[in-house]
Structures are given as structure tokens and as C-alpha cells.
Design a protein around this motif. Sequence first.
Motif: not given
Length: 363
Positions: A45-51
Motif C-alpha cells: 500500500i506504500r506504492i503510489p497508485g496501489i489502494g
Amino acid sequence: MNEEKLIAILRLQATKNIGDVLAKKLITMIGSPEQIFRESSKSLIRIPGIGIHLIRELLDKKYLKKAEEEVKRMQVYNYSYFLDEDYPKNLRQCVDAPILIFKDGKIDFDNERIISVVGTRNITTYGKKFCEGLICDLAKYNPIIVSGFAYGVDICAHKAALKNNLQTVGVLAHGLALMYPKLHKKYVQQVNQQGGFITEFWTNEPPIRENFLRRNRIVAGISQATIVIESAKKGGSLITAEMANSYHRDVFALGGRAGDTYSEGCNNLIKTHGAHLLTNAEDVATMLGWDVQKVRSEKRKEPTVSLSVTEQKVYNYLNEHGKQLIDVIAFECKIPIQDMAAILIEMELKSVVKSLPGKLFDV
């Protein structure tokens, strides 16, 4: 490639809302496909674009099961991962290229001269004649001819490539275990011997409408240039041309008479600067910077059968200069014209020369 990695790649392909762009982003940031599925939700979830909703899909075991089942089915086919050396170079440059493609046949992508030929399924006599002549004239450059194996311009391009001993590649909108249209099954064996098929779709994936649009980006991305032979005002080939332009590839279009239904799309492409006007093979060769003499020397080989001194002289001339009229061959080789016809017939029987329309011959 080990099975764990292959399953992870397939799992990414199968996961809803994980497209090729996002899949590549995940692989780049995390390090490998298999490592993605070892990560915790907190890490992902820390990865941008991943919810959170996307993480739930990504870690859903149903996609793992699908991937494991597909590994068993695809064992008879070859495949290329987008980071592998044998993945098509042109396609790798496209941000939305598939992370994995499946292959059948004897495709050699070391040849960098790759041309996509597309157009209407309702090809006219004018379009068919031009397509066949264009590929015949391009043969001296030894390009790979790519198309979608559909009706009309597609199959015309494939057949012309086969006739001129060129490698040809069909990009499919379905899995390799199927063939659409069924009418074209009779060409499959010859295409596989002289090129082959590629697809991003799993083994038993049917040819649904959406797949054809996705297929078009591969047709556009895998090539140096895309040629549109004929198209109505709207059509899939125009989408392919648009994609090719977005990849900064050259696009050529065959102009036609104003008012002709299947020239309207090409005329509009040319008028709006979406394509170069195509009149002959040299338009393509010049724009792409092909060196015909260099290409011929790379392509030509010594004959594998015994030739007489006179036949070898004719062969050497054609090998150096390319296709020529029978009168020109006779004059340049200093052979009486009445003898030249008999010599060429004998060489054709030995399969070292081929006759072309218009009293032309080539090796």
C-alpha cells in the motif's frame, strides 16, 4: 524461467485492474514478479497508485489457481517475458506492451526491418493488387511482414509475404490453441514454417471484441512502421495507425479516389498528417533509411545446387542487382535473348530463380 516466476507473471496478467503499465511498475519497484506476492499488504500500500481494493485483488488466490492451470496448458508453446533478450525490441519500447507474449512457429526477431500491413476486411481489387505488388517490391529488403491474420488486407499481406519467401507474423486476438477466422486454418502450417504467431492472450482465450483492440497495439508497437492499405472512415486499422503514431513510429497510407468508401480513412490520415503518402516500396525504404545493397548482401546466399558457367553468371548478376527484366539480364550478361528464356526456365526448375509478374526475374 522457473515455474514460480512464470506463475507470478501469469497471476499479474490475470488480476483484475492490473494492466501492463501497473504490472511493470510493481515489478520495477519490488524487484521481481514473484516477490510481489511475498510482500505484505502494508508494504504494497506504500506504492503510489496501489489502494486497498487493488491489493485485495492482487492477493486473491483465485488468480493464483488460474495461473497454475494456464502453466499446464501453455507447455506446448514458447513465450517471452518483457525483460528477456528474445522479447521483440520495438515492442519493449512501448509503455503498454504485454509483460508476457506467447509464440508459435519459427519467428526470428533479430531482423530489425519489421513492417505492419493493415487495412479493411473488405479489400478492393485496387487494394489487393497494390498490397501484393508492394510486398513483392519490398522483398529485396527482406523485411518481416506483420498483420492480424484477419480477412481482407491482413491475409493478403500474409499470403504475399509467403509467396515472396519473407518471414510473416500473425498477431492474434485470441489464444494459440484456437484459430480465427476458421477459414484461415489452411495457412497456419505455412506461416509457422516461415514465421509464426504471437499473442498476449492465454491458450484458450476466445476472440472477443475487446481483444482485437488490444491486439492492435502489438501490431503497431512491434514494427518500425505501419502501412494502411485501405480503410473506411472508421475502422480498426485507423486505431492501429493512431497507436503507431503515439509510439513515434512511421505510418504510411495508400491514397485513393475521393469518394471511394475504402479510401476515405487513408485519405483522411494523409490529409491530417497522420500518415505519409504511400506510392511504392521505395517510399518506405527511403523513409526508414534502408540500404538495399547492404540488405541484399545480407539476404542472398550461394545456390545449393550445381549451376553451369552461364547459369552462375546469371545468378551472380541477379544476386547483385535484384529483380530485372529478361531483356536487361540478357544484355548485361551478354547472352542472346533467344537463349536467355531457356536458361531462366532451367534455373527456375532448379529453384534458384523465380519469375515475377511483368517478365521480371529474381533470385
